[in-house]
Scaffold this motif. Structure first.
Motif, PDB file in Angstrom:
ATOM      1  N   UNK A  10      10.107   6.404   7.475  1.00  0.00           N
ATOM      2  CA  UNK A  10       9.347   7.780   7.554  1.00  0.00           C
ATOM      3  C   UNK A  10       7.853   7.738   7.287  1.00  0.00           C
ATOM      4  N   UNK A  11       7.391   7.072   5.918  1.00  0.00           N
ATOM      5  CA  UNK A  11       6.221   6.948   5.550  1.00  0.00           C
ATOM      6  C   UNK A  11       5.425   6.187   6.453  1.00  0.00           C
ATOM      7  N   UNK A  12       6.013   5.090   7.146  1.00  0.00           N
ATOM      8  CA  UNK A  12       5.079   4.408   8.065  1.00  0.00           C
ATOM      9  C   UNK A  12       4.923   5.167   9.471  1.00  0.00           C
ATOM     10  N   UNK A  13       5.778   6.114   9.757  1.00  0.00           N
ATOM     11  CA  UNK A  13       5.675   6.819  10.999  1.00  0.00           C
ATOM     12  C   UNK A  13       4.603   7.975  10.904  1.00  0.00           C
ATOM     13  N   UNK A  14       4.659   8.406   9.591  1.00  0.00           N
ATOM     14  CA  UNK A  14       3.816   9.331   9.293  1.00  0.00           C
ATOM     15  C   UNK A  14       2.224   9.061   9.510  1.00  0.00           C
ATOM     16  N   UNK A  15       2.022   7.623   8.964  1.00  0.00           N
ATOM     17  CA  UNK A  15       0.477   7.036   8.877  1.00  0.00           C
ATOM     18  C   UNK A  15       0.387   6.768  10.201  1.00  0.00           C
ATOM     19  N   UNK A  16       1.354   6.277  11.189  1.00  0.00           N
ATOM     20  CA  UNK A  16       0.901   6.181  12.681  1.00  0.00           C
ATOM     21  C   UNK A  16       0.402   7.419  13.261  1.00  0.00           C
ATOM     22  N   UNK A  17       1.401   8.417  12.995  1.00  0.00           N
ATOM     23  CA  UNK A  17       1.169   9.677  13.798  1.00  0.00           C
ATOM     24  C   UNK A  17      -0.340  10.205  13.406  1.00  0.00           C
ATOM     25  N   UNK A  18      -0.488   9.955  12.115  1.00  0.00           N
ATOM     26  CA  UNK A  18      -1.881  10.510  11.687  1.00  0.00           C
ATOM     27  C   UNK A  18      -3.139   9.586  12.581  1.00  0.00           C
ATOM     28  N   UNK A  19      -2.869   8.453  12.742  1.00  0.00           N
ATOM     29  CA  UNK A  19      -3.777   7.448  13.372  1.00  0.00           C
ATOM     30  C   UNK A  19      -3.914   7.822  14.927  1.00  0.00           C
ATOM     31  N   UNK A  20      -2.804   7.930  15.599  1.00  0.00           N
ATOM     32  CA  UNK A  20      -2.783   8.372  16.791  1.00  0.00           C
ATOM     33  C   UNK A  20      -3.364   9.967  17.202  1.00  0.00           C
ATOM     34  N   UNK A  21      -3.360  10.559  16.014  1.00  0.00           N
ATOM     35  CA  UNK A  21      -4.137  12.138  16.252  1.00  0.00           C
ATOM     36  C   UNK A  21      -5.586  11.663  16.057  1.00  0.00           C
TER      37      UNK A  21
ATOM     38  N   UNK B 242       7.156   5.902  -5.883  1.00  0.00           N
ATOM     39  CA  UNK B 242       8.691   5.401  -5.735  1.00  0.00           C
ATOM     40  C   UNK B 242       9.290   5.744  -4.213  1.00  0.00           C
ATOM     41  N   UNK B 243       9.786   4.759  -3.516  1.00  0.00           N
ATOM     42  CA  UNK B 243      10.363   5.213  -2.253  1.00  0.00           C
ATOM     43  C   UNK B 243      11.628   4.469  -2.317  1.00  0.00           C
ATOM     44  N   UNK B 244      12.633   4.924  -2.449  1.00  0.00           N
ATOM     45  CA  UNK B 244      14.225   4.467  -2.936  1.00  0.00           C
ATOM     46  C   UNK B 244      14.914   4.022  -1.653  1.00  0.00           C
ATOM     47  N   UNK B 245      14.635   4.637  -0.592  1.00  0.00           N
ATOM     48  CA  UNK B 245      15.403   4.073   0.546  1.00  0.00           C
ATOM     49  C   UNK B 245      14.663   3.726   1.679  1.00  0.00           C
ATOM     50  N   UNK B 246      15.132   3.003   2.795  1.00  0.00           N
ATOM     51  CA  UNK B 246      14.616   2.269   3.725  1.00  0.00           C
ATOM     52  C   UNK B 246      14.319   3.352   4.810  1.00  0.00           C
ATOM     53  N   UNK B 247      14.950   4.384   5.075  1.00  0.00           N
ATOM     54  CA  UNK B 247      14.644   5.126   5.959  1.00  0.00           C
ATOM     55  C   UNK B 247      13.588   6.193   5.468  1.00  0.00           C
TER      56      UNK B 247
ATOM     57  N   UNK C  22       0.754  -1.129   0.108  1.00  0.00           N
ATOM     58  CA  UNK C  22      -0.031   0.012  -0.196  1.00  0.00           C
ATOM     59  C   UNK C  22       0.816   1.196   0.066  1.00  0.00           C
ATOM     60  N   UNK C  23       1.785   1.157   0.714  1.00  0.00           N
ATOM     61  CA  UNK C  23       2.661   2.576   0.812  1.00  0.00           C
ATOM     62  C   UNK C  23       3.436   2.861  -0.151  1.00  0.00           C
ATOM     63  N   UNK C  24       4.089   1.916  -0.874  1.00  0.00           N
ATOM     64  CA  UNK C  24       4.682   2.159  -2.197  1.00  0.00           C
ATOM     65  C   UNK C  24       3.701   2.529  -3.200  1.00  0.00           C
ATOM     66  N   UNK C  25       2.660   1.982  -3.348  1.00  0.00           N
ATOM     67  CA  UNK C  25       1.698   2.133  -4.581  1.00  0.00           C
ATOM     68  C   UNK C  25       1.094   3.477  -3.950  1.00  0.00           C
TER      69      UNK C  25
ATOM     70  N   UNK D 149       6.981  16.569  -5.321  1.00  0.00           N
ATOM     71  CA  UNK D 149       6.380  15.356  -6.064  1.00  0.00           C
ATOM     72  C   UNK D 149       5.506  14.396  -5.291  1.00  0.00           C
ATOM     73  N   UNK D 150       5.818  14.362  -3.663  1.00  0.00           N
ATOM     74  CA  UNK D 150       4.998  13.609  -2.906  1.00  0.00           C
ATOM     75  C   UNK D 150       3.538  14.013  -2.955  1.00  0.00           C
ATOM     76  N   UNK D 151       3.648  15.411  -2.607  1.00  0.00           N
ATOM     77  CA  UNK D 151       2.052  16.143  -2.585  1.00  0.00           C
ATOM     78  C   UNK D 151       1.210  15.585  -4.197  1.00  0.00           C
ATOM     79  N   UNK D 152       1.965  15.911  -4.954  1.00  0.00           N
ATOM     80  CA  UNK D 152       1.290  15.460  -6.355  1.00  0.00           C
ATOM     81  C   UNK D 152       0.958  14.312  -6.471  1.00  0.00           C
ATOM     82  N   UNK D 153       1.744  13.177  -6.016  1.00  0.00           N
ATOM     83  CA  UNK D 153       1.542  11.806  -6.167  1.00  0.00           C
ATOM     84  C   UNK D 153       0.225  11.732  -5.362  1.00  0.00           C
ATOM     85  N   UNK D 154      -0.191  12.199  -3.965  1.00  0.00           N
ATOM     86  CA  UNK D 154      -1.040  12.014  -3.028  1.00  0.00           C
ATOM     87  C   UNK D 154      -2.381  12.822  -3.809  1.00  0.00           C
ATOM     88  N   UNK D 155      -2.045  13.871  -4.554  1.00  0.00           N
ATOM     89  CA  UNK D 155      -3.500  14.481  -5.045  1.00  0.00           C
ATOM     90  C   UNK D 155      -3.835  13.863  -6.181  1.00  0.00           C
TER      91      UNK D 155
END
Length: 603
Positions: free
Chosen positions: A300-311, A291-296, A284-287, A370-376
């Motif tokens: 970070x993407x996983x942490x962002x979703x967790x932050x959103x859910x905690x909110x 494209x996410x090219x590095x593990x870190x 789901x995250x990559x789709x 680029x990330x914002x455009x992908x989400x939009x």
């Protein structure tokens, strides 16, 4: 006047006297209280002797003492063949007339496994106080003597195989982890167990027989099998001859249940980290975020979703199976996803150009854009993003209270209650992957961690009330998700958790059984906490054999173990058992067994 009925010990002595005078050997020198040297008799010199269980009745302190052991080493000695002056004759002529063969002495070593004082009404456990005298007769064990010896234990013992290389049934006892009640023998403490062997060694069948032994404690014990490969769940070849484990468990009066963690179990609805791990593993995250090219960045993407859910979770009523909007009211899972994507794409009010989620994922402006455009793009074409929606919903389904057919799922806490608070339950939990949708031993480790933590916490609560959980947790293919050397942090975390648990849960009455192909896969601290070991064929590589040798600490026993024949060649499944698993193993010497290939013989 009626004759007084014979005691069990008197009957046993009569049975032994009626066995005849043919001896397999005579006690020799040197001997001690743990290893007895015997000279093989002329009548027995051509018979199979290695692996045989043998016994002798000795006298100590005026009492008859029955000494039982297994022949673990045999040597042939001929002093004429050892004499250097005869080596040349042998080299030229091949034999020494009237000396080769004729002057041979076969010397065997018996590893003492149990002693019984027959001066009591029933055979009583005993430890030799002195080494045996030379010249005492040693006889081969047979089923008649074994049955007479086990008369006092017949309600408590299990037969799951024969003494290695013989037709003598070998008794085991599988005690539950509390005090003895009625016909169910209690150890008063939990045991951790290891069943080891290469593929094809028979470790699954051996483990299944052991579980049937533990299942005899239906009034005191419950069993949970964590199954990452579905062998127990599908009941494929767990027992020989296509016999079904389920049928045998139910015959013993246990409640048999099995669940798939992906289909039948409702995961705790506040495990946001697990939910995001599912999203990461199903793509789901990559789709969704391109494209996410590095593990870190992926982390970070996983942490962002967790932050959103905690909110979102700060608002009362919100859980992963109850999607409550910030302003009140419920939304569907699709609407929930869209709300999250919109939050990611929007800038922080009067502060930044980007949302905090995007800023936490990337620093460079072009990458943020680029990330914002992908989400939009995903939001604008939302109804067409079927793959993204399916991946989101497939992960959320694991937290749903309902199955796809509308029936209720079972909650994790219900499973824990059945295992810890109730007796007589046998539950198999399928942890396997599913058609490439959600794949990862990382996830299996997380599932195990969820279950294991809750069982340990429930056990601690019972212990604080003076009660015991009295349950056995079985981990099949344990090397898949227990490894300190794994590059996966989740598996490392679970390994630490299990190490902590095996140290503390014995007093709670929680035992672990680890079934694995290699002894090296388990951490040394786990091995040190184990009380019962079953070693099948194949652990003979240098490092693995050293580990087995360290645990057993008996060179002759290790040599016998190394002589095991590959089961694929003769369909026999030899095992070396070590630990308090039999009435015949209390001296600490290993027992050698061939597991039954006919399940009808199990009793």
């Amino acid at each position: 006047m009626d004759k007084p009925q014979k005691t069990i010990s008197e009957h046993l002595l009569d049975v032994i006297k009626n066995q005849g005078k043919n001896a397999v050997g005579i006690t020799s020198s040197p001997s001690n209280t743990l290893d007895i040297t015997i000279d093989i008799t002329e009548e027995s010199k051509t018979e199979r002797t290695l692996g045989q269980m043998a016994y002798a009745v000795l006298e100590e302190d005026g009492e008859n003492i029955l000494v039982i052991g297994q022949i673990i080493e045999i040597q042939t000695k001929n002093r004429w063949h050892e004499d250097p002056s005869f080596k040349g004759v042998i080299k030229r002529h091949g034999r020494l007339p009237h000396l080769s063969g004729t002057a041979d002495n076969r010397i065997a070593t018996i590893s003492v496994q149990a002693c019984y004082n027959l001066g009591k009404s029933a055979p009583e456990s005993y430890i030799l106080g002195t080494s045996p005298s030379t010249g005492e007769r040693i006889q081969k064990m047979n089923n008649e003597v074994m049955v007479a010896l086990m008369k006092n234990h017949e309600k408590h013992i299990t037969y799951m195989g024969k003494v290695y290389g013989t037709d003598v049934d070998l008794p085991f006892w599988f005690k539950h982890f509390d005090k003895t009640t009625g016909d169910e023998l209690g150890a008063g403490d939990s045991y951790h167990i290891g069943v080891f062997g290469k593929t094809g060694s028979g470790k699954t069948v051996t483990a299944a027989f052991m579980l049937l032994g533990y299942a005899k404690n239906k009034n005191n014990l419950s069993i949970l099998v964590l199954d990452p490969q579905r062998q127990f769940y599908l009941d494929n070849d767990c027992l020989p001859e296509k016999e079904k484990l389920k049928d045998n468990i139910q015959k013993m009066g246990l409640n048999y249940e099995k669940y798939s963690i992906l289909d039948d179990v409702c995961l705790p609805n506040n495990l946001y980290e697990l939910f995001v791990e599912l999203l990461a593993n199903n793509g789901f995250i990559k789709k969704t975020f391109g494209p996410i090219y590095t593990e870190d960045k992926f982390e970070s993407a996983k942490s962002a979703i967790i932050d959103y859910l905690l909110g979102r979770a700060r608002h009362p009523g919100f859980t992963l199976n109850n999607f409550v909007k910030t302003g009140g009211g419920k939304v569907s899972s699709k609407e929930f996803l869209k709300e999250m994507l919109i939050s990611f794409s929007k800038a922080e009010e009067d502060k930044e150009k980007y949302s905090k989620f995007v800023m936490n994922m990337y620093s460079p402006k072009d990458r943020r854009d680029a990330l914002v455009q992908q989400i939009l793009s995903v939001i604008e074409n939302f109804e067409l993003e079927i793959d993204v929606i399916d991946k989101w919903e497939s992960a959320l389904k694991l937290f749903s209270l309902k199955k796809e057919d509308g029936n209720n799922k079972i909650e994790v806490n219900q499973i824990v209650k059945k295992i810890v608070d109730e007796n007589g339950n046998f539950i198999i939990l399928d942890l396997s992957q599913r058609d490439g949708d959600i794949e990862s031993e990382n996830l299996q480790a997380l599932f195990v961690k969820i279950i294991e933590e809750r069982i340990v916490n429930a056990g601690a609560k019972k212990y604080s009330k003076g009660e015991k959980a009295n349950c056995l947790i079985v981990m099949d293919e344990a090397h898949r998700f227990i490894s300190k050397e794994s590059p996966d942090e989740r598996i490392k975390e679970l390994t630490k958790e299990i190490i902590g648990s095996v140290r503390t849960t014995r007093k709670y009455g929680i035992g672990y059984m680890f079934i694995t192909q290699t002894i090296e896969s388990l951490d040394d601290e786990i091995l040190q906490q184990m009380r019962i070991f079953a070693f099948g064929y194949g652990l003979t590589s240098g490092s693995e054999l050293r580990k087995v040798s360290e645990l057993v600490n008996n060179d002759s026993a290790i040599q016998l173990y190394k002589s095991f024949i590959d089961p694929s060649s003769n369909r026999k499944f030899p095992f070396m058992f070590f630990g308090p698993v039999s009435p015949l193993s209390f001296t600490g010497s290993p027992l050698f067994l061939e597991v039954y290939t006919d399940p009808a013989k199990f009793k």
